[in-house]
Design an enzyme around this catalytic site. Sequence first.
Site, mmCIF file in Angstrom:
data_model
loop_
_atom_site.group_PDB
_atom_site.id
_atom_site.type_symbol
_atom_site.label_atom_id
_atom_site.label_comp_id
_atom_site.label_asym_id
_atom_site.label_seq_id
_atom_site.Cartn_x
_atom_site.Cartn_y
_atom_site.Cartn_z
ATOM 1 N N LYS A 16 -5.770 -3.020 1.747
ATOM 2 C CA LYS A 16 -6.766 -3.831 1.027
ATOM 3 C C LYS A 16 -6.128 -4.660 -0.090
ATOM 4 O O LYS A 16 -6.511 -5.796 -0.325
ATOM 5 C CB LYS A 16 -7.852 -2.927 0.436
ATOM 6 N N ARG A 92 -17.405 3.169 -4.763
ATOM 7 C CA ARG A 92 -16.761 4.311 -4.107
ATOM 8 C C ARG A 92 -17.769 5.335 -3.592
ATOM 9 O O ARG A 92 -17.400 6.258 -2.881
ATOM 10 C CB ARG A 92 -15.801 5.009 -5.067
ATOM 11 N N ARG A 126 5.632 6.136 2.471
ATOM 12 C CA ARG A 126 5.920 5.238 1.349
ATOM 13 C C ARG A 126 6.969 5.852 0.425
ATOM 14 O O ARG A 126 6.930 7.037 0.110
ATOM 15 C CB ARG A 126 4.644 4.939 0.560
ATOM 16 N N ARG A 159 6.218 9.729 -4.133
ATOM 17 C CA ARG A 159 5.310 10.133 -5.199
ATOM 18 C C ARG A 159 4.499 11.350 -4.758
ATOM 19 O O ARG A 159 4.257 11.568 -3.565
ATOM 20 C CB ARG A 159 4.347 8.984 -5.543
ATOM 21 N N ARG A 170 -6.848 12.762 -0.116
ATOM 22 C CA ARG A 170 -7.381 11.434 -0.460
ATOM 23 C C ARG A 170 -8.281 10.897 0.656
ATOM 24 O O ARG A 170 -9.335 10.313 0.391
ATOM 25 C CB ARG A 170 -6.237 10.460 -0.708
#
Length: 216
Positions: A16, A92, A126, A159, A170
């Site tokens: 996004k 959200r 990532r 991370r 998540r």
Amino acid sequence: MTAPKLLIMGPPGAGKGTQSSNIAETYGVEHVTTGDALRANKQMDISDMDTEYDTPAEYMDAGDLVPDEVVNAIVEKALNDADGFVLDGYPRNPAQADELEGMTDLDVVLAVSVGREELLTRLTGRRVCDDCGTNYHIEYDQPDQEGVCDGCGGELIQREDDTREAAENRLDVYEENTEPVIERYRDHDGFVEVDGEQSPDEVWADIQQAIDNHTA
């Protein structure tokens, strides 16, 4: 054509942010995210809201979640100040969606759709430079030398919120809280679902067509 009012939705890892930047640049609108809006208005006087603190900055400095009513007020101010926008990361949950309906009329609602396993591959792969913050990916965007940033030579790390467990959590939170919001927008005249598993350029082409079709 007046500047369009756009909402982009989709799970973590759907791309996004990249597509919102494309939209903002191409259509000359503001890219509004809750994080940016909070930072831009952190000294906003909220003493009339009967909340624990008098400014968003005090919540942020204390490491506390900013209450929904404060987030709602800040997003509304950001949208009112913008001559057209792409809203990213809000609403959200259904309660925030109710608030948004009272703030503005949306021209287009974009829902970027990506399967769960592909999202997990994107999120857990990532890697971030520990020095300069540049993002890489072990599959899609590899550095010249494994584990080393091309730009500054810093160490690439994963991370904590990109581990498999954190990514699963998540996505669980997204599915529980935000997917119902997407469902309620399916009846919107400007709702368009976009296949987010295509290449970024193909996703962008679909998004451009959707915007042009609904704002011409």
